[in-house]
Design a protein around this motif. Sequence first.
Motif, mmCIF file in Angstrom:
data_model
loop_
_atom_site.group_PDB
_atom_site.id
_atom_site.type_symbol
_atom_site.label_atom_id
_atom_site.label_comp_id
_atom_site.label_asym_id
_atom_site.label_seq_id
_atom_site.Cartn_x
_atom_site.Cartn_y
_atom_site.Cartn_z
ATOM 1 N N ALA A 157 -15.170 26.820 -22.441
ATOM 2 C CA ALA A 157 -15.941 26.923 -23.681
ATOM 3 C C ALA A 157 -16.589 28.288 -23.853
ATOM 4 O O ALA A 157 -17.125 28.607 -24.911
ATOM 5 N N THR A 158 -16.522 29.141 -22.817
ATOM 6 C CA THR A 158 -17.108 30.483 -22.905
ATOM 7 C C THR A 158 -16.175 31.491 -23.570
ATOM 8 O O THR A 158 -16.509 32.657 -23.685
ATOM 9 N N SER A 159 -14.990 31.051 -24.001
ATOM 10 C CA SER A 159 -14.045 31.958 -24.654
ATOM 11 C C SER A 159 -14.036 31.753 -26.168
ATOM 12 O O SER A 159 -13.481 30.770 -26.650
ATOM 13 N N PRO A 160 -14.616 32.698 -26.930
ATOM 14 C CA PRO A 160 -14.650 32.520 -28.393
ATOM 15 C C PRO A 160 -13.260 32.645 -29.016
ATOM 16 O O PRO A 160 -12.366 33.278 -28.466
ATOM 17 N N LEU A 161 -13.089 32.016 -30.183
ATOM 18 C CA LEU A 161 -11.792 31.963 -30.858
ATOM 19 C C LEU A 161 -11.744 32.936 -32.025
ATOM 20 O O LEU A 161 -12.774 33.231 -32.640
ATOM 21 N N HIS A 210 -18.920 36.066 -21.536
ATOM 22 C CA HIS A 210 -17.782 36.894 -21.901
ATOM 23 C C HIS A 210 -17.998 37.602 -23.227
ATOM 24 O O HIS A 210 -18.061 36.976 -24.262
ATOM 25 N N VAL A 211 -18.090 38.915 -23.178
ATOM 26 C CA VAL A 211 -18.150 39.689 -24.405
ATOM 27 C C VAL A 211 -16.808 39.536 -25.110
ATOM 28 O O VAL A 211 -16.716 39.314 -26.294
ATOM 29 N N SER A 212 -15.740 39.666 -24.357
ATOM 30 C CA SER A 212 -14.406 39.415 -24.892
ATOM 31 C C SER A 212 -13.521 38.913 -23.765
ATOM 32 O O SER A 212 -13.043 39.686 -22.950
ATOM 33 N N PRO A 213 -13.316 37.583 -23.729
ATOM 34 C CA PRO A 213 -12.573 36.992 -22.627
ATOM 35 C C PRO A 213 -11.135 37.477 -22.542
ATOM 36 O O PRO A 213 -10.489 37.278 -21.552
#
Length: 309
Positions: free
Chosen positions: A54-58, A216-219
């Motif tokens: 869930a820490t990876s934005p879409l 994560h700033v950017s996973p």
Amino acid sequence: MTSFPTEAEIDRAAAILRSGGLVAFPTETVYGLGANALSAEAVAKIYKAKGRPATSPLIVHVASVDMARTIAARWPDSASVLAKHFWPGPLTLVLPKLPIVPDSVTSGLDTVGIRVPSHPVALRLLERAGVPIAAPSANRFTKLSPTEARHVREGLGAEVDCILDGGPTQIGIESTVISLANDPPRLLRPGMITLAEIESLIGPVAKVKGDISGAHVSPGLHPKHYSPQTKLIVTTDPPAGRGIYLWWNKEHPTARALRMPADPSSYARGLYTTLHRLDEEKLEFIAVEPVPESDAWEAIRDRLKRASS
Ligand code: TXA
Ligand code: MG
């Protein structure tokens, strides 16, 4: 030749999206696994299907700048310039988000990644759905991104309600991601739209370097991303054994070899497709010749580095 989905098939897929289902669809970069970006329930299905933390934005896909502005809280001049120049196309802009975007889309960040894809099937689907579509690459977490509908079927077939087949993707690796929420803007993931092209339009852009563990700033920068199952090594000196050597410039006298294109666009277009195919051979290794250090090859260097880590 692939025949594109019919209007009726796209309409059906759009209806599935509106009713909260999952649709895999082609973009010009890689295939996406889409859900209605304004529905937290629909978006939860993406994370579940991918096994994605869930820490990876879409990334949220939209049909137009107008639709982008319905989810962004700010639209700086730099966004107008980049959108005018590169949309529809393989560039994702990260901007402050409006509250209608559920927190699960952005992993709780106050920003949202947005892009207008150029694949005609993706654009048509977005127009017909009439809602923004959250879509990560349609692969299980840490696996290679799909560049053909077949890859989606094999990796996630059972988890999706519909797969639209738009043929092999043209760009072949994921979009460039740039944050305009910071000053100066920051490159979060290199892609085939290069830093130099972006800087020529909006001035200096900072690069995110090194380890970004924790929040994560950017996973996409997560080191273990984009990996084939087969061990991948970047070298001009492939080991002995049951493997293959992918070269573009420096041949090897003995190894089984596969010649890759010497220009970055063609190389990117074929890279994941080639790795998907070689994975099926269950080799001991895939050795890959290093690619040039220039800006035009940065995204490919990045993907090879991650695939070999
Ligand atoms: O080409 C692409 O971008 C493909 C196609 C389907 O559009 N999508 C894709 O999605 O590669 P995904 O989820 O595999 O990668 C999303 C990237 C990640 O690097 C993620 O960190 C970044 O976009 N991202 C998304 N929203 C963000 C945000 N709010 N802040 C920072 N990075 C964000
Ligand atoms: Mg991905």
